[in-house]
Scaffold this active site. Sequence first.
Site, PDB file in Angstrom:
ATOM      1  N   HIS A   1      -1.120 -53.515  62.019  1.00 47.68           N
ATOM      2  CA  HIS A   1      -2.236 -54.633  62.241  1.00 47.68           C
ATOM      3  C   HIS A   1      -2.049 -55.680  61.087  1.00 47.68           C
ATOM      4  O   HIS A   1      -1.537 -55.279  60.032  1.00 47.68           O
ATOM      5  CB  HIS A   1      -3.610 -53.865  62.208  1.00 47.68           C
ATOM      6  CG  HIS A   1      -4.118 -53.450  60.869  1.00 47.68           C
ATOM      7  ND1 HIS A   1      -3.449 -52.048  60.647  1.00 47.68           N
ATOM      8  CD2 HIS A   1      -4.962 -53.784  60.079  1.00 47.68           C
ATOM      9  CE1 HIS A   1      -4.114 -51.828  59.350  1.00 47.68           C
ATOM     10  NE2 HIS A   1      -5.116 -52.763  59.111  1.00 47.68           N
TER      11      HIS A   1
ATOM     12  N   ASP B   1      -5.547 -57.695  58.914  1.00 46.57           N
ATOM     13  CA  ASP B   1      -6.891 -57.492  58.919  1.00 46.57           C
ATOM     14  C   ASP B   1      -7.513 -58.445  59.578  1.00 46.57           C
ATOM     15  O   ASP B   1      -7.308 -59.869  59.412  1.00 46.57           O
ATOM     16  CB  ASP B   1      -7.422 -57.410  57.522  1.00 46.57           C
ATOM     17  CG  ASP B   1      -6.824 -56.353  56.693  1.00 46.57           C
ATOM     18  OD1 ASP B   1      -6.243 -55.272  57.360  1.00 46.57           O
ATOM     19  OD2 ASP B   1      -6.514 -56.372  55.469  1.00 46.57           O
TER      20      ASP B   1
ATOM     21  N   HIS C   1       0.603 -54.690  58.330  1.00 40.47           N
ATOM     22  CA  HIS C   1       0.688 -53.427  57.494  1.00 40.47           C
ATOM     23  C   HIS C   1       0.324 -52.130  58.250  1.00 40.47           C
ATOM     24  O   HIS C   1      -0.517 -52.360  59.460  1.00 40.47           O
ATOM     25  CB  HIS C   1      -0.216 -53.559  56.310  1.00 40.47           C
ATOM     26  CG  HIS C   1      -1.437 -53.887  56.392  1.00 40.47           C
ATOM     27  ND1 HIS C   1      -1.958 -55.081  56.655  1.00 40.47           N
ATOM     28  CD2 HIS C   1      -2.723 -53.240  56.307  1.00 40.47           C
ATOM     29  CE1 HIS C   1      -3.224 -54.985  56.612  1.00 40.47           C
ATOM     30  NE2 HIS C   1      -3.750 -53.980  56.618  1.00 40.47           N
TER      31      HIS C   1
ATOM     32  N   ARG D   1     -11.091 -52.300  49.062  1.00 40.65           N
ATOM     33  CA  ARG D   1     -10.498 -53.421  49.442  1.00 40.65           C
ATOM     34  C   ARG D   1     -11.244 -54.786  49.449  1.00 40.65           C
ATOM     35  O   ARG D   1     -12.305 -54.596  49.650  1.00 40.65           O
ATOM     36  CB  ARG D   1     -10.054 -53.397  50.794  1.00 40.65           C
ATOM     37  CG  ARG D   1      -9.144 -54.599  51.507  1.00 40.65           C
ATOM     38  CD  ARG D   1      -9.000 -54.390  52.955  1.00 40.65           C
ATOM     39  NE  ARG D   1      -9.724 -55.017  53.968  1.00 40.65           N
ATOM     40  CZ  ARG D   1      -9.973 -54.907  55.128  1.00 40.65           C
ATOM     41  NH1 ARG D   1      -9.210 -54.023  55.886  1.00 40.65           N
ATOM     42  NH2 ARG D   1     -10.535 -55.864  55.857  1.00 40.65           N
TER      43      ARG D   1
HETATM   44  C1  OGA Z   1      -6.546 -52.097  54.766  1.00 38.44           C
HETATM   45  C2  OGA Z   1      -5.581 -51.070  55.113  1.00 38.44           C
HETATM   46  C3  OGA Z   1      -3.899 -49.629  54.579  1.00 38.44           C
HETATM   47  C4  OGA Z   1      -3.870 -48.111  53.542  1.00 38.44           C
HETATM   48  O1  OGA Z   1      -7.211 -51.709  53.579  1.00 38.44           O
HETATM   49  O2  OGA Z   1      -6.818 -52.954  55.455  1.00 38.44           O
HETATM   50  O3  OGA Z   1      -5.224 -51.063  56.405  1.00 38.44           O
HETATM   51  O4  OGA Z   1      -2.742 -47.775  53.300  1.00 38.44           O
HETATM   52  N1  OGA Z   1      -5.217 -50.201  54.364  1.00 38.44           N
HETATM   53  O5  OGA Z   1      -4.794 -47.980  52.961  1.00 38.44           O
HETATM   54 MN    MN Z   2      -5.670 -53.203  57.044  1.00 40.68          MN
END
Ligand code: OGA
Ligand code: MN
Length: 268
Positions: A98, A100, A248, A263
Amino acid sequence: MQIKPLIGALGAELLDIDISAPLPPDTLAAVRRALFDYQVIVFRDQKLTLDQHKQFARQFGPLHVHPYILAKPLDGHPEVLRVVKEKDDRRVFGEKWHSDVTFLERPVLGSVLYAIETPSKGGDTLFANMYMAYETLSDGMKAMLEPLTAIHETPVPEVDPATGRPLEPMRLVNKRGEHPVLFTHPETGRKLLYLNTTYVTHFKGMTPEESRPLIDYLCEHATQAAFTCRVRWAPGTVTFWDNRSTQHLPINDYHGERREMHRVTIET
Ligand code: OGA
Ligand code: MN
């Protein structure tokens, strides 16, 4: 500051830089350039308070507050999203490929993810280069995709997963975005494939059933190994991704161990 590319497709480590204090203008410009050149930039051995994390991100744009995730909030820091997998949790945040919050009307610039606690092994994150995804399509496919708009949506939970309380209606706005499938990145002027299987439900003017095979094909094409890089984490690692030119995938391979990240997401 040194730039050390991770692999061929995308990603670089930025060495000899401390991001806990405001960056001098020339360093800030170099980090910005590295973000748009490499799409994913990784800083090692950082030590950030919540305020320093936000301060770093704010140098690139206003901070975003997630429209509906209320789970595990941090008091006084609504802009900081806790991404946690407890030892016994089976699922991880962001499970599938995805980008974000693409269900928002306005795409966000990027996210800055800071590792607090990491498992002894595993818990890496994969990133895919959506410029390469576009550039490697045939001329016929590019022409077919050119006029298409994708509908990005997310099912918003009716109750807060953490408290079980109903969500305030104001949190439910902005959950449907319409974006061109071929998107021109405003910073680089380069065209990219702007799709992901997590949030895209269909193409405008088509049914989900008609759209799904093409969405699935394009996302599989986009996430082939040669278009990806893999970030390994340790406490203190900070990864900043361009959320428009990448997707990602967190790897869920550390059951029995805890992982915690913070995040912060940046708007344009
Ligand atoms: C995010 C996500 C990936 C991870 O924080 O948006 O997708 O590896 N994290 O934690
Ligand atoms: Mn993410």
